[in-house]
Design a protein around this motif. Structure first.
Motif, short mmCIF file in Angstrom:
data_model
loop_
_atom_site.label_atom_id
_atom_site.label_comp_id
_atom_site.label_asym_id
_atom_site.label_seq_id
_atom_site.Cartn_x
_atom_site.Cartn_y
_atom_site.Cartn_z
N ASP A 309 -25.06 146.65 13.99
CA ASP A 309 -26.04 147.73 14.07
C ASP A 309 -25.64 148.83 13.08
OD1 ASP A 309 -23.89 149.04 15.19
OD2 ASP A 309 -24.70 149.04 17.23
N SER A 310 -26.35 149.93 13.14
CA SER A 310 -26.10 151.02 12.18
C SER A 310 -24.73 151.66 12.37
CB SER A 310 -27.18 152.09 12.32
OG SER A 310 -27.22 152.60 13.65
N ALA A 311 -24.14 151.51 13.55
CA ALA A 311 -22.83 152.10 13.83
C ALA A 311 -21.68 151.14 13.52
CB ALA A 311 -22.76 152.54 15.29
N GLY A 312 -22.00 149.93 13.03
CA GLY A 312 -20.96 148.98 12.71
C GLY A 312 -20.49 148.14 13.88
N HIS A 313 -21.23 148.15 14.99
CA HIS A 313 -20.91 147.34 16.16
C HIS A 313 -21.60 145.99 16.01
CE1 HIS A 313 -20.41 147.29 20.84
NE2 HIS A 313 -20.08 146.14 20.28
N SER A 314 -20.82 144.93 15.79
CA SER A 314 -21.38 143.60 15.53
C SER A 314 -21.23 142.71 16.75
CB SER A 314 -20.66 142.95 14.33
OG SER A 314 -20.74 143.77 13.18
N THR A 315 -22.26 141.91 17.02
CA THR A 315 -22.25 141.01 18.17
C THR A 315 -22.93 139.70 17.79
OG1 THR A 315 -22.59 142.96 19.57
CG2 THR A 315 -22.72 140.82 20.64
N ALA A 316 -22.33 138.59 18.22
CA ALA A 316 -22.92 137.26 18.01
C ALA A 316 -23.43 136.74 19.35
CB ALA A 316 -21.89 136.31 17.42
N CYS A 317 -24.63 137.19 19.73
CA CYS A 317 -25.23 136.79 21.00
C CYS A 317 -26.74 136.88 20.88
CB CYS A 317 -24.73 137.68 22.14
SG CYS A 317 -25.40 137.27 23.77
N HIS A 318 -27.42 135.85 21.37
CA HIS A 318 -28.88 135.84 21.31
C HIS A 318 -29.51 136.85 22.27
CE1 HIS A 318 -28.86 132.43 18.68
NE2 HIS A 318 -28.32 131.61 19.58
N ARG A 319 -28.79 137.25 23.30
CA ARG A 319 -29.38 138.07 24.36
C ARG A 319 -28.74 139.46 24.44
NH1 ARG A 319 -30.16 135.32 29.95
NH2 ARG A 319 -31.73 137.00 29.97
N THR A 320 -28.21 139.95 23.35
CA THR A 320 -27.54 141.24 23.38
C THR A 320 -28.42 142.34 23.95
OG1 THR A 320 -26.18 140.64 21.47
CG2 THR A 320 -26.40 142.98 21.96
N ALA A 321 -29.67 142.39 23.51
CA ALA A 321 -30.57 143.46 23.94
C ALA A 321 -31.06 143.28 25.37
CB ALA A 321 -31.76 143.56 22.99
N GLU A 322 -30.90 142.08 25.95
CA GLU A 322 -31.44 141.81 27.28
C GLU A 322 -30.40 141.93 28.39
OE1 GLU A 322 -33.19 137.93 27.21
OE2 GLU A 322 -33.84 138.15 25.12
N LEU A 323 -29.13 141.98 28.05
CA LEU A 323 -28.09 141.96 29.07
C LEU A 323 -28.07 143.27 29.85
CD1 LEU A 323 -25.13 140.24 27.20
CD2 LEU A 323 -26.92 139.22 28.61
N PRO A 324 -27.59 143.24 31.10
CA PRO A 324 -27.48 144.47 31.89
C PRO A 324 -26.52 145.44 31.25
CG PRO A 324 -26.34 142.67 32.96
CD PRO A 324 -27.12 142.07 31.84
N PRO A 325 -26.65 146.72 31.53
CA PRO A 325 -25.75 147.71 30.91
C PRO A 325 -24.31 147.46 31.31
CG PRO A 325 -27.01 148.69 32.71
CD PRO A 325 -27.60 147.34 32.46
N PRO A 326 -23.37 147.73 30.40
CA PRO A 326 -21.96 147.46 30.69
C PRO A 326 -21.41 148.28 31.84
CG PRO A 326 -22.18 148.74 28.67
CD PRO A 326 -23.56 148.30 29.06
N GLU A 327 -22.06 149.38 32.20
CA GLU A 327 -21.57 150.20 33.31
C GLU A 327 -21.51 149.41 34.62
OE1 GLU A 327 -22.82 152.70 30.10
OE2 GLU A 327 -23.88 151.17 31.21
#
Length: 368
Positions: A309-327
């Motif tokens: 993303d724009s902040a340099g946080h990279s993820t290899a996952c098809h469902r990154t945007a769908e997962l529940p919040p990490p909290e």
């Protein structure tokens, strides 16, 4: 900031079986398309389960083993194109600290001989000044110069690791790869070695690749973290971002396994179920899908790309945007980062603990 080390598409497959005619029939896919960068004066941590390829990556970076594909650039130079003489010169700039301080030192050599050997190999110091330089190195890592006449078996594990660090510093490198340098040490000694490494980094402007499976240690020493699973990187971010908002299910499972010194603290521990894949025959699609609680059909057929993303946080996952919040995955009291700080403090980082043995602090040893 300009990258000191650039790794792109690194691949290493080891032959596991051969036919009666000598042809390879099975390969262990130890490293399969790894890419990352390391900035000067910064620390990149490679984390993951045992067997995920962390140590193999470190040896590929130093060309201790040759990659099957990919490039490694150090200060813009392609290490794969270096001849024997140029590669020897590169050894001055990049060194390795091994995991086992007992096996990494020659038992038949004194400390003075161990530290003087790299000075002689690279012709850095005249023979008349080597004794003085050895004493400087010992002081630099918090040991007394009189220890130079002793053999490795006369030291504790923490002192041996200090000697190994001094040996790496002897050639004045720019990059040091730390292959689990504290995993073989007592908990009370780990903090001293970690603080020593941080002090040396600040003082000498060193860059580290820190290989570890202990996330509490990584939280204390790293600037960026790359999470590896079965030879691939599944998530990279700066250390604060990764611990606060992990995105990949594998990263979340690793973070949820960090011990918390609060028996009554409410936690949402993620227990991975399913089959643990083998590097001999990794699954198609996402290599984590056999244990992922969020798997969908796409995960079983399509390899996810490591996207930033724009902040340099990279993820290899098809469902990154769908997962529940990490909290909802980290401890519910929101105490993950403070707890890790308390863990480090319990290891002896603060003055109230076992003390901080950094640069300039001499570690004494009882007489035999």
């Amino acid at each position: 900031m300009t990258a000191l080390l650039e790794v792109e598409g690194l691949v290493k497959h080891f032959v596991a079986e051969r036919s009666i005619f000598g042809r390879p029939t099975a390969h262990v896919k130890a490293v399969d398309g790894v890419s990352f960068t390391v900035e000067a004066g910064k620390t990149l941590a490679l984390v993951g389960e045992s067997g995920c390829g962390k140590s193999t990556v470190s040896r590929l970076v130093l060309r201790l083993i040759e990659p099957d594909a990919g490039t490694v650039r150090f200060e813009g130079r392609d290490l794969g194109a270096l001849n024997a003489e140029q590669l020897r010169a590169f050894r001055r700039d990049a060194q390795l600290i091994f995991q086992d301080p007992y096996a990494s030192l020659n038992p038949r050599m004194t400390v003075a001989q161990i530290l003087a050997e790299p000075l002689a190999l690279h012709a850095l110091v005249p023979s008349a000044r080597r004794r003085e330089r050895v004493e400087e190195l010992l002081r630099l890592v918090g040991l007394e110069p009189r220890f130079a006449r002793r053999y490795p078996h006369e030291f504790s594990g923490g002192q041996r690791q200090r000697i190994a660090i001094a040996r790496a510093l002897a050639v004045e490198p720019k990059l040091i790869i730390c292959d689990e340098p504290v995993s073989a040490l007592d908990v009370s000694i780990r903090s001293q070695i970690l603080n020593l490494l941080r002090d040396l980094q600040d003082r000498l402007k060193l860059a580290y690749i820190f290989v570890s499976h202990d996330l509490a240690v990584v939280k204390h020493i790293a600037d960026r973290v790359a999470v590896m699973n079965l030879g691939t990187i599944v998530e990279t971010a700066d250390v604060q971002t990764l611990f606060a908002t992990p995105r990949h299910p594998y990263s979340r499972a690793l973070l949820s396994a960090i011990p918390v010194p609060k028996p009554r603290a409410k936690r949402s521990r993620i227990v991975l179920e399913g089959e643990l894949p083998s590097a001999l025959n990794p699954p198609q699609g996402c290599r984590f899908h056999t244990r992922c609680p969020y798997v969908i059909a796409r995960c079983r057929t399509e390899v996810p790309q490591l996207l930033a993303d724009s902040a340099g946080h990279s993820t290899a996952c098809h469902r990154t945007a769908e997962l529940p919040p990490p909290e909802s995955i980290v401890p519910s009291d929101g105490a993950l980062s403070p707890v890790l700080e308390k863990l480090v403090a319990a290891f002896g980082v603060t003055a109230e603990g076992t003390g901080r043995a950094g640069v300039g602090q001499v570690e004494t040893m009882p007489r035999a």
